[in-house]
Design a protein around this motif. Sequence first.
Motif, PDB file in Angstrom:
ATOM      1  N   LEU A   1      -6.281   6.341  -1.257  1.00 53.01           N
ATOM      2  CA  LEU A   1      -6.672   5.462  -2.356  1.00 53.01           C
ATOM      3  C   LEU A   1      -5.904   4.151  -2.313  1.00 53.01           C
ATOM      4  O   LEU A   1      -6.488   3.062  -2.420  1.00 53.01           O
ATOM      5  N   SER A   2      -4.598   4.229  -2.149  1.00 59.56           N
ATOM      6  CA  SER A   2      -3.771   3.027  -2.162  1.00 59.56           C
ATOM      7  C   SER A   2      -4.073   2.118  -0.976  1.00 59.56           C
ATOM      8  O   SER A   2      -4.316   0.918  -1.139  1.00 59.56           O
TER       9      SER A   2
ATOM     10  N   ALA B   1       0.830  -1.206   0.000  1.00 60.41           N
ATOM     11  CA  ALA B   1       0.000   0.000   0.000  1.00 60.41           C
ATOM     12  C   ALA B   1       0.865   1.258   0.000  1.00 60.41           C
ATOM     13  O   ALA B   1       0.560   2.244  -0.684  1.00 60.41           O
TER      14      ALA B   1
ATOM     15  N   VAL C   1      -9.194  -3.114   1.461  1.00 56.97           N
ATOM     16  CA  VAL C   1     -10.504  -3.620   1.015  1.00 56.97           C
ATOM     17  C   VAL C   1     -10.317  -4.994   0.366  1.00 56.97           C
ATOM     18  O   VAL C   1     -11.130  -5.909   0.566  1.00 56.97           O
ATOM     19  N   GLY C   2      -9.221  -5.156  -0.392  1.00 60.10           N
ATOM     20  CA  GLY C   2      -8.912  -6.468  -0.961  1.00 60.10           C
ATOM     21  C   GLY C   2      -8.683  -7.521   0.113  1.00 60.10           C
ATOM     22  O   GLY C   2      -9.134  -8.666  -0.017  1.00 60.10           O
TER      23      GLY C   2
ATOM     24  N   ILE D   1      -7.602   0.529  -1.305  1.00 59.48           N
ATOM     25  CA  ILE D   1      -7.691  -0.580  -2.257  1.00 59.48           C
ATOM     26  C   ILE D   1      -7.084  -1.854  -1.669  1.00 59.48           C
ATOM     27  O   ILE D   1      -7.672  -2.936  -1.734  1.00 59.48           O
ATOM     28  N   VAL D   2      -5.891  -1.728  -1.063  1.00 59.83           N
ATOM     29  CA  VAL D   2      -5.194  -2.907  -0.533  1.00 59.83           C
ATOM     30  C   VAL D   2      -5.979  -3.547   0.601  1.00 59.83           C
ATOM     31  O   VAL D   2      -6.206  -4.768   0.622  1.00 59.83           O
TER      32      VAL D   2
END
Length: 404
Positions: free
Chosen positions: A67-68, A38, A74-75, A71-72
């Motif tokens: 944002l980074s 991230a 949430v994955g 995304i990480v």
Amino acid sequence: MGGLLAAVGLPILFRAFYAWDTLETANYQVTIIAAAIAHLGGYAIYKRLDAFPGTTGFSTILPAFLLSYGIVFVGILLFRFEYSRLQAVGSFSISSVWYFGVHIFNGRRKRFHLAIIPGGQTDELTKIKSVLWMPIETPDKNLSNVHGVVADLRTDFSPNWERFITDAVLAGIPVYHVKQVVESLTGRVAIEHLSENTLGSLTPSQLYLPIKRIIDRLIALFVLILGLPLLLLVGLAIRLDTPGPALFRQTRMGYRGVVFTVYKFRTMRVENDQTGSARDKAITRDADPRITRLGRFLRKSRIDELPQVINVLRGEMSWIGPRPEADVLSRWYETELPFYSYRHIVQPGITGWAQVKQGHVASVDEVNEKLYYDFYYIKNFSLWLDIVIVLRTIRIMLTGFGAR
């Protein structure tokens, strides 16, 4: 490397000091790997966004890392991995603070120095205040403490100046063309001759175009569903404020020159006066007396633009792109500005690079300057530039910049 060591290493040291045994657990190891990914992703996004003119580290650092990291992690949630929330939050916080500090440090110690070779269109460079300029009077000048040399490479230089430029390149000092420097510092691309700017170099990314259309419609559908109560409330307020319809309709020039009807909340009084040309009526002046009291607020906050989600859903507009002008104005500008119609190569937008850089304009000279911003957007058509525009649009909605 410093940011990575701080964002990942400091939380590890903290854990090692207070709870050494947790370092061996699977969920903590997953968190370390995810935080490293991230952080590197946030750094890459930050550097990419910071490359556009007019952006500052303070405006891009937090969105980049949000944002980074979002995304990480949430994955990780989707794959149901166990992770340490404390480590994740700590890593994100340290990443943001680290780069804010780096930005402040660099801002205090570093400013770009560029030397100017006289001739051609270099006279206007000194008007750009973000750089320290050093004009060179003679080709025997010794270059020191400069980051590069700027010249109008279309000029026929004397042999001495040509030798000077060659020596600068051999000494490892970059030599930039004046138009390249102006573009990178101002966010504007001027077209004067097709021989200088081939149509191929100003063609928007064909890969990003279909992706952008899908994103546009998904966001528009989401906004329409969630914002329907607000749309109805604003429409009712307009009807109660002054006589006339809640929505304003106007014929505008769109993608590839196709005319369409744009929808906005009405912000002006309905007038029955038939005098004056259609072109004059289509132009909004500073402190225009036709604007209502409620309309002034709607324009300043950009709420009057919300009904254009209908145009986005119909594929006539995008969220981001050149401003669609009234059909009568667009045809007028095309007769005055030879390359004006080229801006129709991408879909018009509710907001855009020219809108956030310059605001609302009306005169031909202002529109010509705005056109340079549109060309910059077309040339750099990408998700990254769209993110920068979104961030600047949010700031403009809070400040009311450029509204009329």
